[in-house]
Each structure stands twice: as C-alpha cells, then as structure tokens.
Design an enzyme around this catalytic site. Structure first.
Site, PDB file in Angstrom:
ATOM      1  N   ASP A 160     -24.153  24.416  29.449  1.00  0.00           N
ATOM      2  CA  ASP A 160     -25.600  24.455  30.259  1.00  0.00           C
ATOM      3  C   ASP A 160     -25.507  25.628  30.985  1.00  0.00           C
ATOM      4  O   ASP A 160     -24.564  26.553  30.852  1.00  0.00           O
ATOM      5  CB  ASP A 160     -25.025  23.064  31.368  1.00  0.00           C
ATOM      6  CG  ASP A 160     -26.378  22.364  31.695  1.00  0.00           C
ATOM      7  OD1 ASP A 160     -27.492  23.113  31.724  1.00  0.00           O
ATOM      8  OD2 ASP A 160     -26.269  21.167  31.896  1.00  0.00           O
ATOM      9  N   ARG A 217     -31.852  24.434  24.028  1.00  0.00           N
ATOM     10  CA  ARG A 217     -32.899  23.871  24.861  1.00  0.00           C
ATOM     11  C   ARG A 217     -33.918  24.824  25.198  1.00  0.00           C
ATOM     12  O   ARG A 217     -33.596  25.751  26.000  1.00  0.00           O
ATOM     13  CB  ARG A 217     -32.126  23.120  26.151  1.00  0.00           C
ATOM     14  CG  ARG A 217     -31.490  21.920  25.786  1.00  0.00           C
ATOM     15  CD  ARG A 217     -32.335  20.579  25.631  1.00  0.00           C
ATOM     16  NE  ARG A 217     -33.210  20.652  26.579  1.00  0.00           N
ATOM     17  CZ  ARG A 217     -32.676  20.188  27.874  1.00  0.00           C
ATOM     18  NH1 ARG A 217     -31.463  19.733  28.153  1.00  0.00           N
ATOM     19  NH2 ARG A 217     -33.605  20.096  28.918  1.00  0.00           N
ATOM     20  N   ASP A 221     -35.213  18.878  31.024  1.00  0.00           N
ATOM     21  CA  ASP A 221     -34.601  17.832  30.697  1.00  0.00           C
ATOM     22  C   ASP A 221     -35.269  16.634  30.558  1.00  0.00           C
ATOM     23  O   ASP A 221     -36.227  16.233  31.413  1.00  0.00           O
ATOM     24  CB  ASP A 221     -33.340  17.239  31.931  1.00  0.00           C
ATOM     25  CG  ASP A 221     -32.402  18.174  32.158  1.00  0.00           C
ATOM     26  OD1 ASP A 221     -32.252  19.129  31.293  1.00  0.00           O
ATOM     27  OD2 ASP A 221     -31.747  17.908  32.776  1.00  0.00           O
TER      28      ASP A 221
END
Ligand code: NAG
Ligand code: NAG
Ligand code: NAG
Length: 443
Positions: A160, A217, A221
């Site tokens: 992340d 990503r 989210d």
C-alpha cells in the site's frame, strides 16, 4: 487445424505486445482469490467479535470454505491478509511480528495451513513509515521485510502507499521489487503506486509500473455501494486510453475487490460488477463473508463462463465502446481467433433509473464483429444460445436497470476454406487504433 490457427495468433500477439514487463512468471492471467479488507476492515476486537476480527481463525475459516464450496475449483486460489495483522512494534532484529493475540501460531503456520489446502497465501505491507491503519510500514526495512515474507513462504505481497511521499514511489516500489526478486521466491507484487501518485496530482509512469509490478491500483478503494462501483466503472471508461494498454499477461490494472454478496449491491448490480470486471481483465479478489453469502451471489462469483472471459489467455483488457443516455456497451477481444478476427465478450449496461428494462438492438458489425465467417453468440448469465450469426445480424437484448447482459461471440472458422496458416496476414492489436463507433443508435 483450428487449434493451429489459434496458437499462431497468440504467438504473434505476444511478440507485438512485448512491452518490458515484470518477469517473475506469475499472474499470467489476472489473479483470483479472497482479500479481507472491504468486508472485514480493521476489526481487531477478538474479545467481543471473535468470528469477524482479523485473526488466523478468520483466514483459516475462509480457506476451508473456499476449498469446500467450490471457489478454488472455480479459480480463486489466493487467500490474502490485508492491513491490521501486525504488532505495533518490530522485534529486536527489526523484523515484523504478527499480532500475538490474534495470530498466536504466527504467519508461517498460517501460510503452511493455506498451502496444505492447495491454496496460495498473500500478505500486506505499506511503502511508508506506517500502514494505512498505523502499523509498522516498510521504510527502512525493505530488504528485511522481503526476506521475512520469503521465509514465511508468502506468495503474494500487496504494498500500500499510506504515510509515504508519492514522489519517492518511482524508486521505492522498484527497490522493494528488487528485494522480493533477490529472495529467489516468486511472489506476486501488487502495487498501489499509480493511485497515490494520481491523488498527488502526478502522472504515473506506467512504463515503469508495468516493468516492476504484477498488478496495481489506479483508483479509489471500493466501498460497499453501487455508487462506488459506478464511480470505478466510469473511471476505467473515462481513462481507458491511458489504462488499457498497460494490461497483459503478468501485469494488470486492479479496479479493486469484488463486493458481491455483501450489503450494498442488488442482484442486478452484482451481476454488473462481475461482468465489467471480466471485461477489464481485472484481478478477481472476493471480499465477502463466505459463511453467510446467499446462493445467488455465490453463483455469480462462480460463473465459470464469465471467469473464462476474465481469464482469457490473450490478456487484452476491454474497453467501453458506446455510452449514450445511460446505455453503455463494453467489449473485450478474446480467444479463439480466426484469421484477422478476434472473438469478443460484449457487455450491455443499463445505467438508467427509470425502473424498466431497456431494449438495445445493434448489429454485430456495429460492435466491431466483422468476420464474414460469423460468430457463435451466447448469453453468459442466461441460458440463451443465439446460434451462429453474421456481422449483419441485428441482436436485441433487454437490459435491466443497473444490470447487464453479457454475451460471448466466438468467431467461426471457415471449414470450407483451406489456407496454409503461414500465408495469412495478421494485424497486431493496438487498442489505441481500434475504432468502434456506433453511429446511428439511440436506444
Ligand atoms: C519517515 O520517517 C523518517 C524518520 O523519522 C523521516 O525522516 C521521513 O521523512 C518519514 N517519511 C515520511 C514519508 O513521512
Ligand atoms: C528475478 O528477476 C529475473 C529477471 O527478470 C527473473 O528471470 C527471475 O525469474 C526473477 N525471480 C524471482 C524469484 O522473481
Ligand atoms: C518512465 O520509466 C521508464 C522505464 O523505467 C523510463 O525509461 C522513462 O524515462 C520514464 N519516463 C518518464 C517520463 O520519467
């Protein structure tokens, strides 16, 4: 003979699509599995909520169900821990330690358990001083943590990007990838590199990202709502010229988890998420309580024909080819090929809220399906076989509000015509040159 045509096409595509990408042999098709975050979040309260807290028990339970309820057979092979698995401090050697109450057996033991069931094991860290939930991040410990993960037989690492400088990511994500590689253990590398840079107003260098990550990503989210799914669909459609060319075997855009079977999506909306994710060649990471999921949602997640679209070996990400007055059409080139022609998956989406199904009628040719040999067309949710259709055939589908119709159109070989396979001309697929435009349709 037909088989020969297909494999020749695949070889040519791989050669023309030779972007420099991460070559750890992993993620040749989009990864599939289960990821804790969207459904179970950072629930660390094992005293009051032992069944739902982030603990080895939760991951073992989900592993058992994935195996016993047919998800592994359908292709879901990774069981992935997300944030909140750590102690707040590293040990005296600077190594990460799993929370001693919630993971009393330790991560190696959990990883062994997952492997003993025939599955693969994924873990989470953060390219910052802290993880998003405030646990120890990776900065200062890149090599240590890569070695720890390898020692635990980890198969998949999500890194992340909280508590970091996005401008450091162009060097930091490759550096951690280097240490992963140095361990000698192939570990799938899931990056959050572009999304944090986009938030910071930077333009991600996708050439570098494709070179160093197996998936990444691009956007927000996912949350448990249709609005969230719609915003993701719009982002991928609106930015497709930048995003689509980055996808291919070994390297995928990640629109985030499947939330099918939770609280926020209706049945129709769940079918839409599954169909669009398949068009996007997206990793299929379920985040749902598999103990309580209703059978109709399980059926969507285990729809083998849609999974086959997602997992198509060409790995070409699909695109939105039509958008007007709440009706969208998305399409993705898939196998088999015949001469210059791909097969396609086509999704019709109804974004209208007027409460009644909309008819959409279009010829195959308008969708870009032009092979004179025709296509075998079938519906992937309903048991409808349209038979073999020519490009001139107009097909009409009824699309429910916030729902989809997903079709698969397999190009037909011409059995009457025999041409040695080396004489055919093939056009390399270039998504940016591909123009599908419906002119006169207004449904
Ligand atoms: C991380 O911590 C170090 C040491 O305290 C500090 O120098 C650095 O600026 C921090 N990085 C970020 C991104 O906050
Ligand atoms: C490390 O990188 C090399 C060069 O790209 C590659 O051939 C090898 O498979 C990688 N090994 C692992 C364990 O990722
Ligand atoms: C993007 O990354 C590639 C590969 O690492 C590099 O060659 C190129 O210079 C970078 N582009 C920019 C604009 O920084």
């Amino acid at each position: 003979m037909y088989q020969k045509w297909i494999s020749f096409g695949v070889v040519i595509l791989y050669v023309c699509n030779s972007v420099v990408s991460l070559e750890n042999g992993l993620a040749r098709t989009p990864p599939m599995g289960w990821l804790a975050w969207e459904r179970f979040r950072c629930n660390t309260d094992c005293k009051n909520d032992p069944d739902n807290c982030i603990s080895e028990r939760l991951f073992k339970t989900m592993t058992d169900i994935i195996v016993s309820e047919g998800y592994l057979n359908a292709g879901y092979e990774y069981i992935n821990v997300d944030d909140c698995w750590l102690e707040k401090d590293r040990n005296t050697f600077g190594q990460l330690v799993a929370d001693r109450q919630r993971f009393p057996s330790g991560i190696k033991s959990l990883s062994d358990y997952v492997h003993s069931k025939g599955m693969k094991f994924g873990i989470y860290q953060d390219f910052g001083n802290y993880t998003c939930a405030g646990y120890p991040g990776i900065l200062g410990y890149l090599e240590t943590d890569a070695n720890t993960f390898a020692a635990w037989d980890v198969d998949y690492v999500k890194l992340d990007g909280c508590y970091s400088h996005p401008s450091d990511m162009d060097s930091g994500y490759p550096e951690f990838g280097f240490y992963l590689n140095q361990t000698g253990r192939p570990m799938l590398y899931s990056c959050s590199w572009p999304v944090y840079q986009i938030y910071a107003g930077m333009q991600p260098n996708y050439t570098a990202i494709v070179h160093h990550c197996n998936m990444w990503r691009n956007f927000d989210d996912i949350q448990d709502s249709w609005a969230s799914v719609e915003s993701i669909i719009d982002y991928y459609g609106n930015n497709q010229d930048v995003i689509v060319p980055n996808a291919g075997p070994g390297h995928w855009n990640d629109p985030d988890m499947l939330i099918i079977g939770n609280f926020g999506l209706s049945y129709e909306q769940s079918k839409t998420q599954m169909a669009i994710w398949a068009i996007l060649a997206a990793p299929l990471l379920m985040s749902v309580d598999l103990r309580t999921i209703r059978p109709e949602y399980k059926a969507i997640l285990q729809n083998k024909r849609i999974i086959a679209v997602d997992q198509d070996p060409l790995g070409i990400q699909g695109r939105r080819i039509y958008k007007h007055k709440g009706i969208e059409i998305w399409s993705r080139p898939i196998t088999p090929l015949y001469q210059n022609y791909f097969s396609y998956a086509v999704v019709f989406v109804n974004r209208r809220t007027d409460g009644t199904p909309s008819d959409v009628a279009v010829t195959l040719k308008e969708l870009g399906l032009a092979s004179p040999t025709g296509y075998r067309v079938e519906d992937l949710y309903e048991d409808v076989d349209y038979g073999i259709l020519t490009p001139q055939t107009k097909i009409k589908v009824k699309v429910n509000p916030s729902g989809v119709v997903i079709l698969r159109a397999d190009v037909q070989p011409d059995f009457n015509r025999r041409v040695p396979f080396y004489t055919t001309q093939r056009t390399p697929y270039n998504p940016l040159n591909q123009v599908f435009r419906l002119r006169s349709n207004d449904f």
